[in-house]
Scaffold this active site. Structure first.
Site, PDB file in Angstrom:
ATOM      1  N   ASP A 129       0.791  -1.241   0.000  1.00  0.00           N
ATOM      2  CA  ASP A 129       0.000   0.000   0.000  1.00  0.00           C
ATOM      3  C   ASP A 129       0.824   1.293   0.000  1.00  0.00           C
ATOM      4  O   ASP A 129       0.540   2.220   0.780  1.00  0.00           O
ATOM      5  CB  ASP A 129      -0.968   0.005   1.205  1.00  0.00           C
ATOM      6  CG  ASP A 129      -1.966  -1.143   1.176  1.00  0.00           C
ATOM      7  OD1 ASP A 129      -1.865  -1.991   0.266  1.00  0.00           O
ATOM      8  OD2 ASP A 129      -2.836  -1.197   2.058  1.00  0.00           O
ATOM      9  N   LYS A 131      -6.964  -4.926  -3.120  1.00  0.00           N
ATOM     10  CA  LYS A 131      -7.699  -5.454  -1.967  1.00  0.00           C
ATOM     11  C   LYS A 131      -8.656  -4.396  -1.439  1.00  0.00           C
ATOM     12  O   LYS A 131      -8.519  -3.218  -1.753  1.00  0.00           O
ATOM     13  CB  LYS A 131      -6.715  -5.883  -0.878  1.00  0.00           C
ATOM     14  CG  LYS A 131      -5.921  -4.714  -0.307  1.00  0.00           C
ATOM     15  CD  LYS A 131      -4.798  -5.206   0.572  1.00  0.00           C
ATOM     16  CE  LYS A 131      -4.082  -4.063   1.247  1.00  0.00           C
ATOM     17  NZ  LYS A 131      -4.937  -3.198   2.078  1.00  0.00           N
ATOM     18  N   CYS A 145      -2.035  -2.835   7.586  1.00  0.00           N
ATOM     19  CA  CYS A 145      -1.928  -3.716   6.420  1.00  0.00           C
ATOM     20  C   CYS A 145      -0.626  -4.510   6.376  1.00  0.00           C
ATOM     21  O   CYS A 145      -0.620  -5.659   5.939  1.00  0.00           O
ATOM     22  CB  CYS A 145      -2.170  -2.918   5.147  1.00  0.00           C
ATOM     23  SG  CYS A 145      -3.898  -2.367   5.078  1.00  0.00           S
TER      24      CYS A 145
HETATM   25  C1  VGL Z   1      -4.739   0.623   5.746  1.00  0.00           C
HETATM   26  C2  VGL Z   1      -6.319   1.480   7.158  1.00  0.00           C
HETATM   27  C3  VGL Z   1      -7.287   1.364   6.181  1.00  0.00           C
HETATM   28  C4  VGL Z   1      -3.300   0.244   5.524  1.00  0.00           C
HETATM   29  C5  VGL Z   1      -5.686   0.490   4.759  1.00  0.00           C
HETATM   30  O1  VGL Z   1      -2.860   0.190   4.351  1.00  0.00           O
HETATM   31  O2  VGL Z   1      -2.600  -0.031   6.522  1.00  0.00           O
HETATM   32  N1  VGL Z   1      -5.063   1.103   6.946  1.00  0.00           N
HETATM   33  N2  VGL Z   1      -6.948   0.861   4.985  1.00  0.00           N
END
Ligand code: VGL
Ligand code: ZN
Length: 220
Positions: free
Chosen positions: A8, A109, A154
């Site tokens: 991410d 995702k 994540c």
């Molecule tokens: C994430 C919160 C919501 C992350 C993704 O990538 O850690 N955290 N969505």
């Protein structure tokens, strides 16, 4: 065969424009680590948080709730976040400075509006796979080095699932930054990963030679 998993590394998780909706403090710091390590791996896979606009993890879809509140989604505790990584928006793009050409596979995702997906492998209820495991199987991968955003969400859940699926799993601490809703969340996340069997790599500057030596010794 070993793979680098970039979790991410997207505009909404890094401060500043474009994006920054769910900015992880110092999130940009992971980019140079990624750029340095990518050429050292046979396979580089990037996960991408990729939510529909009506995703139920967004606080705005819950009357009277604010960011940070916890609700129940599909029987699971769900922290509410600001709108982030909405499919097709600049905030959902990988950070510009990242070497996009060095990414071999992308796994998206969080695409189901009813359930969140912190892990790159499964939704939070472990009901549906994202396809990451299939991609890794296809390439004959048995060892993963994981880094990215955010340590306490994540990255953590991706690493825990990786161990559970049988991958030799290493966390590159230098390449991670966390949200820290509560002080100490990142340390606790790293401890949870260590306890689950993740090799916690705290070397400050993993270099090509060190990775090669690490693997020659048969370590994960
Ligand atoms: C994430 C919160 C919501 C992350 C993704 O990538 O850690 N955290 N969505
Ligand atoms: Zn998300």
């Amino acid at each position: 065969m070993r793979a680098l998993i970039l979790v991410d590394i997207q505009n909404d998780f890094t401060p500043g424009e474009p994006g920054g909706a769910l900015a992880v403090p110092h999130g940009h710091d992971v980019i140079s680590v990624a750029i340095r390590l990518m050429p050292e791996f046979d396979l580089v896979v990037a996960t991408q948080d990729w939510h529909p606009a009506d995703h139920k993890s967004f606080a705005g879809h819950h009357a009277g709730k604010v960011v940070g509140d916890v609700v129940t989604l599909e029987g699971l505790d769900q922290i509410l976040w600001p709108d982030h990584c909405v499919q097709g928006t600049p905030g959902a793009n990988f950070c510009d400075e990242l070497n996009h050409a060095g990414i071999h596979e992308v796994v998206r995702k969080g695409t189901d509006s009813g359930i969140d997906s912190y892990s790159g492998f499964f939704d939070n209820g472990h009901r549906k796979a994202t396809g990451l495991d299939t991609v890794l199987q296809k390439h004959g991968v048995d060892a993963l080095h994981i880094m990215g955003l955010a340590t306490d969400y994540c990255v953590k859940f991706t690493a825990l699932d990786a161990v559970e699926l049988g991958f030799k799993t290493t966390l590159i601490v230098e390449g991670c930054r966390g949200v820290e809703l509560q002080a100490g969340d990142c340390d606790r996340a790293i401890e949870a990963m260590r306890e689950a069997g993740v090799d916690i790599w705290t070397n400050t500057a993993p270099s090509e030679s060190r990775i090669a030596a690490h693997h020659k010794r048969g370590e994960s």
